[in-house]
Design an enzyme around this catalytic site. Structure first.
Site, PDB file in Angstrom:
ATOM      1  CB  ILE B 492      -0.918   0.016   1.233  1.00 14.39           C
ATOM      2  CG1 ILE B 492      -1.689  -1.292   1.319  1.00 14.39           C
ATOM      3  CG2 ILE B 492      -1.887   1.181   1.145  1.00 14.39           C
ATOM      4  CD1 ILE B 492      -2.655  -1.339   2.458  1.00 14.39           C
ATOM      5  N   GLY B 493       1.957   1.219   0.763  1.00 15.90           N
ATOM      6  CA  GLY B 493       2.683   2.471   0.963  1.00 15.90           C
ATOM      7  C   GLY B 493       4.142   2.405   0.566  1.00 15.90           C
ATOM      8  N   GLY B 494       4.491   1.517  -0.350  1.00 17.36           N
ATOM      9  CA  GLY B 494       5.882   1.456  -0.792  1.00 17.36           C
ATOM     10  C   GLY B 494       6.641   0.296  -0.184  1.00 17.36           C
ATOM     11  CB  SER B 533       2.637   0.471  11.677  1.00 15.55           C
ATOM     12  OG  SER B 533       1.699   1.510  11.659  1.00 15.55           O
ATOM     13  NE  ARG B 534       2.501  -8.241  10.074  1.00 12.73           N
ATOM     14  CZ  ARG B 534       2.851  -8.886   8.961  1.00 12.73           C
ATOM     15  NH1 ARG B 534       2.262  -8.593   7.812  1.00 12.73           N
ATOM     16  NH2 ARG B 534       3.773  -9.818   8.979  1.00 12.73           N
ATOM     17  CB  THR B 536       8.583  -1.427   6.610  1.00 12.40           C
ATOM     18  OG1 THR B 536       7.965  -0.927   5.427  1.00 12.40           O
ATOM     19  CG2 THR B 536      10.066  -1.105   6.594  1.00 12.40           C
ATOM     20  N   GLY B 715       7.312   0.438  13.299  1.00  9.63           N
ATOM     21  CA  GLY B 715       6.287   0.771  12.314  1.00  9.63           C
ATOM     22  C   GLY B 715       6.107   2.278  12.253  1.00  9.63           C
ATOM     23  CD  GLU B 718      -1.637   1.161  12.224  1.00  5.41           C
ATOM     24  OE1 GLU B 718      -0.639   0.545  12.649  1.00  5.41           O
ATOM     25  OE2 GLU B 718      -2.790   0.745  12.339  1.00  5.41           O
TER      26      GLU B 718
END
Lengths: 333, 757
Positions: B492-494, B533-534, B536, B715, B718
């Site tokens: 979702i975010g890279g 937020s897990r 990465t 993370g 969030e």
């Protein structure tokens, strides 16, 4: 959305024949489509046929200055209005209104003719689950519902507010609408074009079936006439007006010679406040004049349960609009 | 901007800002999202939704719809198997699958406006839509319960007659709309408040808001004659979709394959299934693939927004400004079925501070709104709105700078958040210090704005616990020395970039030599959802272990070819050597493949040593006291990332969280009428901020490495949404002297607070 037929005639004659005698209700003219398609997708209107107007060479196009003022073809887009140096010079209220309307993408599509004819943004009217009075039902669910965005004036049987930013500006500029049908042309002032919906006509305009808006004319205004449009929104852009104020003022020295003051977002049609105008005409700018005038303008307001906040908001906007227009004196003579 | 807080190890790849692997496809419009999937003979589904907030479905007559030419199948909950018991969903905790099944399609009762009651598959979406109008549903109207105040009354209408409040494992005797009562306690609050010189207590109410992801939900399902079911969808977790579909459809998990498309935002809202089981059943009935795509009204009415709630917060400090006691009562709207994030709100609310005596009571309350779902730091934002504005008021009474107060009371390593274990190394204090040192905070604010506007500055802290979970990666060494990296975490975010970077760092190669791909559930090991937020952190762990495994395998092959002992092969910066023999990775790859030796490995890693994220935000606002309109004119967010693997994407997360927080603070809300009908299910009337409503956001990344991760990662996704509403509320108070206690702080609310309190 119901399936429909689509025609794209090139002559007015053909267009009128498609619209049918007395305009068959199930055939609708289509210009920018930014309102009509939204209504169709929400199942608020379900025409059998759309007649595209954008290929009509006979419709006057663009923005032109004549000895008789400024004429705007009905298919002029809001972007063209917003960017017109002529309008910016002659009628700043109109370019300001256009630049505050909708989004750049919508302004590229939306036409001035359609803008005047757009239907209210009332969230009961726009919801197919509610058969409100304006859609042929028995009553207005907003009257004692979630009415924070609804009417202060002219409410009942419908309490929706008129959504156009440009209409109040055009009213302040004393514009008229040119209408055509197979029976010929007629011209009506905007103040007659807009009319509170009533039992036999559940719309906001007096346009007749089979008629098209073909142009608008803004009469020439004497030197020194100034105009502006102010709009309050919940966010910076892409919101219909919480309330708006259009004002045109002609000063001589410090004295107000002529004024038109039109409120937006307060009634089913753009709302001109003539009593307040009367207090301004002949008065000298200064003191508590604008505060008094804003009180007068809102005197007849009848707030609903959730929309009383609009009253102080309007008073502020009226005062700011008038202050902006009268900040500098016009040299008399 | 990255603040250096201590000496750091040197990295080759980590901390750089390479282009993301999915970037070109996305900016050129080639990326395939949920609604872009096209299959031969595909049919189109549409869902009929309840117009009423609370009703009993007496009968559904689908005969007219079935008779419409082009209609292939109609389904209702009669086509669904009886659902099973409970299932662990990961971030969302335990889910009662009978509730999940009933939320996908109403069984017996329709519990919110927008609740699915029937669905149609047809040869075109327009025919399907027309068919919906021909379905006749007999509803028996029931009284709706629209907020926690109404739902918690003793005589409130009950949504679920068999729901009994659970408190510490004990069930109440009488049914109620309160699903659970959580109690967290530390120390003794009576004693704590007795020692307080300043006590502030306030009550708050907040509105339901939606995640507002740009891409509506879309699912395509193909149920083949042999029972193999394939689902293509836009989701945060393919394995979560697979297991939910298995439970709801009572179909063997081994016969379900979930293929992820690109995902246009999720923020927690794309974990639960809505369309997938419906498309699957319609596919089974029609014998064709069936696609269902939501429109925006479907999304706002029929998915899982984050709840509003009622919050009471009381905090006390001694004369020197030391926090001595804190108490909160949080009642969150779960929506139609239990499961609000009130538990997370309870653990987060006081987490940035060292407080000896604290108690939180959390109530999970069902109401006739869509079943709430996770939204970026679920439950924490409105909790912080309450606590951080109460702290601001205490600072005002104590005459203390609000950041100095936070420095004095900041939780540190060894301190304990309420209900949690002692903190390992955390970075709240460093964030406070970076905020104090920031140019923004050191520059005085001119209080007078143009045209009578008033300016103010506010600060707030925020915490989010982060999640670890389980992740898998598969790697394959290609003959050209590159590595194909298969991931199961939807990006979702890279995260394709941030995971590939960690792999490259650990493997000793360049980022450009790693080719990451997000693959389906049959092609990679198990992965928990991209959430909490897990990714990465947790999938990064798996990638690092994978790199180590592949290095060992390559070294073992080389040892055989070089005829040396395996342990004599050493690897440094991607160069393998032993006894004078030497091979770069590219040379090794070529050698191995030419000898018929191919290296591939898979790792499934249970994440461990997760560590919470803290943020401190500074907001400057300009308030027009005559209209109540608030503009955010300057914003700085400081956040401890542990280690920013790809700083640009960390900054992107930070700015994104702030932008969403500004919308939550100022404009966004579900407006319901008394009958429980949603008045604003369009993005015109549900007002998210536009680009012009969001100022330039200055991001300051603080790096206090997480000691439990090889590269120090925490993370980051969030926590940046947690402080904004509180920071903005505190700034409004600074500007015009009024305390806003309800969200959103729309112009009318601000005006009323000033003139008609």
């Amino acid at each position: 959305m119901k399936t429909f037929e689509y025609d794209s005639p090139e002559t007015l004659e053909e267009t009128f024949s498609l619209l049918g005698p007395d305009g068959e209700g199930a055939t609708r003219p289509l210009a920018g489509g930014t309102d009509l398609l939204t209504l169709m997708k929400a199942d608020i209107v379900s025409p059998d046929r759309l007649v595209n107007l954008k290929r009509l060479g006979e419709l006057p196009s663009g923005i032109k200055e004549t000895g008789d003022g400024v004429t705007l073809g009905a298919l002029t887009t809001l972007t063209e209005i917003e960017r017109s140096p002529l309008l910016r010079r002659r009628c700043p209220a109109l370019t300001e209104a256009a630049s505050l309307a909708a989004t750049p993408q919508l302004r590229n599509m939306a036409t001035i003719g359609g803008n005047l004819l757009q239907r209210p943004r009332c969230w009961y009217y726009r919801n197919s689950l509610f058969h409100c009075w304006l859609k042929g039902g028995d009553d207005c669910p907003a009257c004692d519902g979630q009415n924070q965005y609804h009417a202060l004036f002219g409410g009942g049987p419908c309490y929706a507010v008129h959504p156009s930013d440009l209409a109040p500006a055009l009213l302040a500029l004393d514009a008229e609408v040119i209408l055509k049908s197979r029976n010929g042309e007629r011209r009506v002032s905007l103040s007659e074009f807009f009319a509170l919906p009533e039992e036999g006509r559940r719309t906001e305009t007096t346009i007749r079936e089979g008629e098209l808006v073909t142009a608008l004319r803004i009469p020439p205004h004497p030197e020194g006439t100034r105009s502006t449009y102010l709009k309050a929104m919940d966010r910076k852009v892409w919101a219909f007006a919480l309330v708006g104020v259009a004002a045109a003022v002609r000063l001589e020295g410090k004295r107000i010679e002529e004024v038109r003051l039109v409120l937006n977002g307060v009634a089913p049609v753009p709302w001109r406040v003539r009593e307040a105008e009367g207090e301004l005409i002949g008065s000298e700018v200064g003191g508590e004049l604008f505060t008094h005038v804003s009180e007068t303008a809102l005197k007849g307001a009848r707030p609903l349960e959730h929309n009383a906040y609009k009253i102080p908001l309007l008073k502020t906007l009226i005062r700011r609009a008038l202050e902006t227009l009268t900040e500098t004196e016009v040299p008399s003579g | 901007m990255i603040m250096d807080t201590q000496t750091k190890p040197e990295y080759r790849v980590i901390g750089t800002r390479p282009v993301r692997p999915d970037g070109v496809d996305k900016v050129t419009g080639r990326a395939v999202y949920g609604a872009d999937v096209q299959l031969p003979r595909m049919a189109f589904g549409k869902i009929l939704r309840s117009p009423f907030a609370h009703s009993r479905i007496r009968n559904i007559d689908t005969s007219k719809a079935e008779a419409l030419p082009g209609v292939l199948a109609v389904m209702t909950s009669r086509d669904m198997p009886e659902a099973s018991a409970t299932m662990d969903l990961g971030e969302g905790g335990e889910q009662d699958m009978s509730h999940a099944s009933a939320n996908v399609m109403a069984h017996g009762k329709a519990l919110y406006q927008g609740h699915a009651v029937a669905a149609v598959a047809a040869t075109s979406p327009y025919i399907a839509e027309e068919a919906l109008r021909l379905i006749d549903v007999g509803y028996e109207m029931l009284d709706p319960v629209m907020d926690v105040h109404a739902a918690m009354k003793p005589d409130a209408p009950l949504l679920h007659p068999a729901l009994f409040t659970e408190t510490a494992g004990e069930k109440a005797a009488q049914p109620s709309n309160v699903a659970s009562h959580t109690i967290l306690e530390e120390g003794n609050i009576e004693e704590g408040f007795a020692g307080a010189a300043v006590v502030v207590e306030r009550e708050f109410d907040t509105a339901t808001v939606h995640q507002g992801y740009i891409e509506p939900h879309a699912a395509t399902a193909e149920w083949k004659a042999d029972g193999q079911l394939t689902v293509w969808c836009s989701t945060q977790g393919t394995f979560a979709v697979r297991s939910q579909c298995a439970e709801i459809l009572r179909h063997p998990v081994s016969q379900i394959k979930v293929v992820p498309t690109e995902i246009g935002g999720g923020f927690g809202g794309k974990i639960s299934v809505y369309l997938e089981p419906v498309a699957a059943i319609l596919s089974r009935k029609t014998g064709r693939p069936v696609q269902i795509v939501m429109d925006r009204a479907d999304v706002l009415m029929g998915t899982g927004p984050t709840p509003g709630g009622h919050l009471i917060v009381k905090m006390g400090a001694d004369r020197d400004g030391n926090l001595v006691a804190a108490q909160a009562t949080l009642a969150y709207e779960a929506g139609a079925y239990p499961g609000s994030p009130v538990g997370a709100g309870a653990t987060c609310i006081f987490a940035p501070y060292r407080i000896p005596n604290a108690r939180v009571d959390g109530y999970d309350v069902v109401v006739n709104k869509p079943k709430s779902n996770a939204y970026r730091a679920p439950g924490a934002t409105i909790a912080a709105f309450a606590a951080e504005t109460v702290i601001d008021e205490m600072c005002e009474q104590l005459g203390m700078d609000p950041l100095e107060f936070r420095r004095k009371n900041s939780a540190q390593e060894g301190d304990k958040r309420i209900g949690g274990p002692p903190y390992a190394r955390i970075g709240h204090l460093e964030c406070v210090e970076a905020a104090l040192a920031s140019e923004h905070y050191r520059t005085p604010l001119e209080k007078e704005g143009p045209g009578g506007k008033r300016r103010g500055r506010g600060v707030a802290s925020g915490y989010w616990g982060n999640w670890d979970g389980t992740s898998s990666c598969t790697g394959r060494l290609n003959p050209d020395g590159t590595v194909s990296l298969l991931e199961g975490s939807t990006d979702i975010g890279g995260s394709r970039a941030s995971i590939a970077m960690q792999f490259a760092e650990a493997f000793g190669i360049d980022y450009e030599q790693v080719h990451p791909a997000v693959v389906d559930t049959d092609t990679v090991g198990y992965n928990d959802v991209t959430g909490g937020s897990r990714t990465t952190f947790g999938t990064g762990f798996a990638a690092i272990q994978l790199a180590e495994r592949m290095q060992r395998d390559i070294a073992a092959h080389l040892a055989e070819l070089w005829e040396v002992a395996p342990e004599s092969v050493t690897v440094e910066n991607g160069v393998y050597s032993a006894d004078g023999q030497r091979a770069t990775l590219a040379e090794a790859a070529k050698l191995l493949s030419s000898r018929g030796r191919h290296v591939a490995a898979s790792i499934t890693a249970k994440g461990q040593n997760k560590s919470g994220a803290f943020a401190v935000h500074i907001a400057d606002v300009e308030v027009d006291p005559e209209t109540g309109k608030v503009d955010v004119i300057r914003y700085t967010d400081v956040q401890d990332a542990g280690k920013a693997i790809h700083p640009s994407y960390v900054e992107g997360q930070m700015s994104g969280g702030v932008a969403q927080g500004i919308g939550w603070a100022l404009n966004e809300e579900y407006v319901y009428d008394d009958a429980g009908a949603l008045r604003n299910p369009t993005l015109l009337d549900y007002r998210m901020p536009t680009a012009l409503d969001v100022p330039d956001i200055h991001n300051i990344i603080v790096e206090v490495p997480n000691p439990g991760h090889p590269y120090g990662v925490r993370g980051v996704g969030e926590v940046p949404i947690v402080p904004p509403p509180a920071a903005i509320a505190n700034a409004i108070h600074d500007a015009v002297g009024v305390r806003l206690t309800d969200l959103p702080m729309s112009p009318s609310r601000v005006w009323k607070a000033i003139y008609a309190p």
